[in-house]
Scaffold this motif. Sequence first.
Motif, mmCIF file in Angstrom:
data_model
loop_
_atom_site.group_PDB
_atom_site.id
_atom_site.type_symbol
_atom_site.label_atom_id
_atom_site.label_comp_id
_atom_site.label_asym_id
_atom_site.label_seq_id
_atom_site.Cartn_x
_atom_site.Cartn_y
_atom_site.Cartn_z
ATOM 1 N N GLN A 49 -10.279 3.334 18.914
ATOM 2 C CA GLN A 49 -10.974 2.141 19.419
ATOM 3 C C GLN A 49 -10.319 1.628 20.694
ATOM 4 O O GLN A 49 -11.010 1.209 21.645
ATOM 5 C CB GLN A 49 -10.971 1.064 18.348
ATOM 6 N N TYR A 50 -9.002 1.678 20.762
ATOM 7 C CA TYR A 50 -8.296 1.211 21.948
ATOM 8 C C TYR A 50 -8.600 2.098 23.151
ATOM 9 O O TYR A 50 -8.849 1.598 24.259
ATOM 10 C CB TYR A 50 -6.790 1.186 21.678
ATOM 11 N N ILE A 51 -8.597 3.424 22.932
ATOM 12 C CA ILE A 51 -8.874 4.357 24.033
ATOM 13 C C ILE A 51 -10.292 4.164 24.559
ATOM 14 O O ILE A 51 -10.522 4.046 25.765
ATOM 15 C CB ILE A 51 -8.652 5.817 23.569
ATOM 16 N N LEU A 52 -11.258 4.127 23.650
ATOM 17 C CA LEU A 52 -12.650 4.015 24.054
ATOM 18 C C LEU A 52 -12.974 2.636 24.628
ATOM 19 O O LEU A 52 -13.968 2.488 25.347
ATOM 20 C CB LEU A 52 -13.573 4.313 22.864
ATOM 21 N N SER A 53 -12.150 1.651 24.325
ATOM 22 C CA SER A 53 -12.411 0.302 24.853
ATOM 23 C C SER A 53 -12.226 0.233 26.366
ATOM 24 O O SER A 53 -12.646 -0.736 27.000
ATOM 25 C CB SER A 53 -11.489 -0.718 24.178
ATOM 26 N N HIS A 54 -11.609 1.273 26.964
ATOM 27 C CA HIS A 54 -11.422 1.310 28.401
ATOM 28 C C HIS A 54 -12.609 1.935 29.130
ATOM 29 O O HIS A 54 -12.616 2.023 30.348
ATOM 30 C CB HIS A 54 -10.137 2.069 28.743
ATOM 31 N N ILE A 55 -13.599 2.398 28.387
ATOM 32 C CA ILE A 55 -14.822 2.931 29.000
ATOM 33 C C ILE A 55 -15.795 1.779 29.204
ATOM 34 O O ILE A 55 -16.021 0.970 28.304
ATOM 35 C CB ILE A 55 -15.459 4.009 28.088
ATOM 36 N N GLN A 108 -29.794 -3.480 24.365
ATOM 37 C CA GLN A 108 -29.362 -2.637 23.246
ATOM 38 C C GLN A 108 -27.844 -2.497 23.207
ATOM 39 O O GLN A 108 -27.226 -2.590 22.143
ATOM 40 C CB GLN A 108 -30.015 -1.259 23.354
ATOM 41 N N MET A 109 -27.239 -2.272 24.381
ATOM 42 C CA MET A 109 -25.785 -2.077 24.410
ATOM 43 C C MET A 109 -25.041 -3.386 24.163
ATOM 44 O O MET A 109 -24.032 -3.421 23.440
ATOM 45 C CB MET A 109 -25.375 -1.477 25.751
ATOM 46 N N ILE A 110 -25.512 -4.468 24.768
ATOM 47 C CA ILE A 110 -24.831 -5.755 24.587
ATOM 48 C C ILE A 110 -24.879 -6.197 23.128
ATOM 49 O O ILE A 110 -23.884 -6.707 22.581
ATOM 50 C CB ILE A 110 -25.472 -6.818 25.490
ATOM 51 N N MET A 132 -21.583 7.416 22.234
ATOM 52 C CA MET A 132 -22.316 7.105 21.007
ATOM 53 C C MET A 132 -22.955 8.341 20.381
ATOM 54 O O MET A 132 -23.272 8.350 19.191
ATOM 55 C CB MET A 132 -23.388 6.056 21.311
ATOM 56 N N CYS A 133 -23.111 9.378 21.197
ATOM 57 C CA CYS A 133 -23.734 10.609 20.691
ATOM 58 C C CYS A 133 -22.719 11.640 20.207
ATOM 59 O O CYS A 133 -23.101 12.685 19.672
ATOM 60 C CB CYS A 133 -24.596 11.241 21.793
ATOM 61 N N VAL A 134 -21.436 11.385 20.424
ATOM 62 C CA VAL A 134 -20.413 12.385 20.064
ATOM 63 C C VAL A 134 -20.252 12.483 18.556
ATOM 64 O O VAL A 134 -20.313 13.557 17.957
ATOM 65 C CB VAL A 134 -19.068 12.035 20.732
ATOM 66 N N SER A 135 -20.039 11.348 17.911
ATOM 67 C CA SER A 135 -19.821 11.339 16.464
ATOM 68 C C SER A 135 -20.029 9.933 15.935
ATOM 69 O O SER A 135 -20.067 8.966 16.712
ATOM 70 C CB SER A 135 -18.411 11.825 16.119
ATOM 71 N N LYS A 136 -20.153 9.822 14.613
ATOM 72 C CA LYS A 136 -20.308 8.508 14.006
ATOM 73 C C LYS A 136 -19.073 7.660 14.230
ATOM 74 O O LYS A 136 -19.158 6.453 14.446
ATOM 75 C CB LYS A 136 -20.568 8.660 12.513
ATOM 76 N N ARG A 137 -17.905 8.311 14.219
ATOM 77 C CA ARG A 137 -16.655 7.585 14.409
ATOM 78 C C ARG A 137 -16.598 6.955 15.807
ATOM 79 O O ARG A 137 -16.161 5.817 15.966
ATOM 80 C CB ARG A 137 -15.492 8.542 14.201
ATOM 81 N N TRP A 138 -17.038 7.708 16.802
ATOM 82 C CA TRP A 138 -17.050 7.188 18.160
ATOM 83 C C TRP A 138 -18.090 6.085 18.294
ATOM 84 O O TRP A 138 -17.865 5.082 18.967
ATOM 85 C CB TRP A 138 -17.332 8.318 19.160
#
Length: 417
Positions: free
Chosen positions: A10-16, A62-64, A26-32
């Motif tokens: 979550q910390y890593i992806l929060s920088h995207i 949708q994203m917000i 969002m399409c990579v995996s359920k975890r992502w």
Amino acid sequence: MESLPDEIVQYILSHINNAKDVASCMCVSKRWKDSVPYLRSLFFPRNLLDIFGNPPDAIVMQMISSIADLEELVVYCTFSCVGLRLWLSIAGPSLKNLELRMDTIITPQNFPKSPSKLDCIGSAWNLESLKLWGVLMIDSPQWDVFLRLRNLEVVGARLKDTALSDALRACPNLTHLLLLGCEGLKSVSIELPHLEHCKLDFTGNGNCLLSLNSPKLESLEVQGCRLIRVHKTQRLKNLSIANNKGRVCMLDFGKLVALESLSMRGIQWCWDAISKMLQMASEVKQLYMKVEFTGDFEELMPFPEIDFVDFFNSHPKLQTFDIHGAMFAALCQKNSLKYVDSRFSIPCLEKVMITVRSPLNAEQKMNTLESLVNNAKNLKNMTIKILQMKSSHSSADDFFEDVCRFRYTNRKIVLIE
């Protein structure tokens, strides 16, 4: 990535923050996908419609709506007033930084009585930074108060005096203000007690009036005003005044005791404004002067004679001096070096940049150059720029030879461009 704890993912992806990258994650995996609610920032580029194919309003919504506490939102794609109102109804309370490409300056709303895009921003009352591009502000925005807003930037705007005043009144705690490429203003009054840095660029005929009352002001850049009045300037360190279209007629700053850097630019300044500013800036360390003409009326007049010794005695802390054509010519008049005392010195001057455009009064100009080198004992660099000099003039070649000879004699510190 699979071996990492959820918190680390979550910390890593929060920088995207780019919308395209977020959609891919969002399409990579359920975890992502489950990590998306922990994002803090979203950026929607100009070509959003080309990337996704769906209307931008729906994509942004949708994203917000999938993010728990969005802190930064940047939207460069086209959007509607309805869409913005829906986004901010969800993310508004948590937003700290908001940047919008409004485009209302080109496509104003057809129904002025309905809520505008500017009005919708009022629901993001926790903002600390607000940046707006392409703004039409002829009516006062329906804002309450942004108590936490510290930074306001408006780029490319059509404004009216009362609308701008009301907008600034809703931002009482600003420390940074930038108004760039703004048109339609005639008289601007700013009273912001916490303002520290201010940059104002007004387009048009250069006849705007400015009154500024900010006792904590440290840096001020103004372009496009003929009359400037600034109260309480004890902390002002950096000042830049320019007028590329009109004439600078009057300046009222009081004593600039903390001023370190001063820039004066424009086609024409009234001589009273120039002399008064130089008197007020007696403690300045960096001085840049590119004013072509003086004169109180439409007729363009040359600078009057400036006494070389008096000028540098009045600015004893001057370290860097960038001087263009007219001002240099004024220092090179016949009587400027008439009363140079043997004890005279320029104690702090280290760097001089001189732009020369005419070979007229060549002897006086060479004497001034030599006086600078002889009396500025700490001078480390002198750059002489020969700019747009008419080579057909009979004395141009002789003057250039004199400059080259002067450069050779003082080659350790003198350069020619």
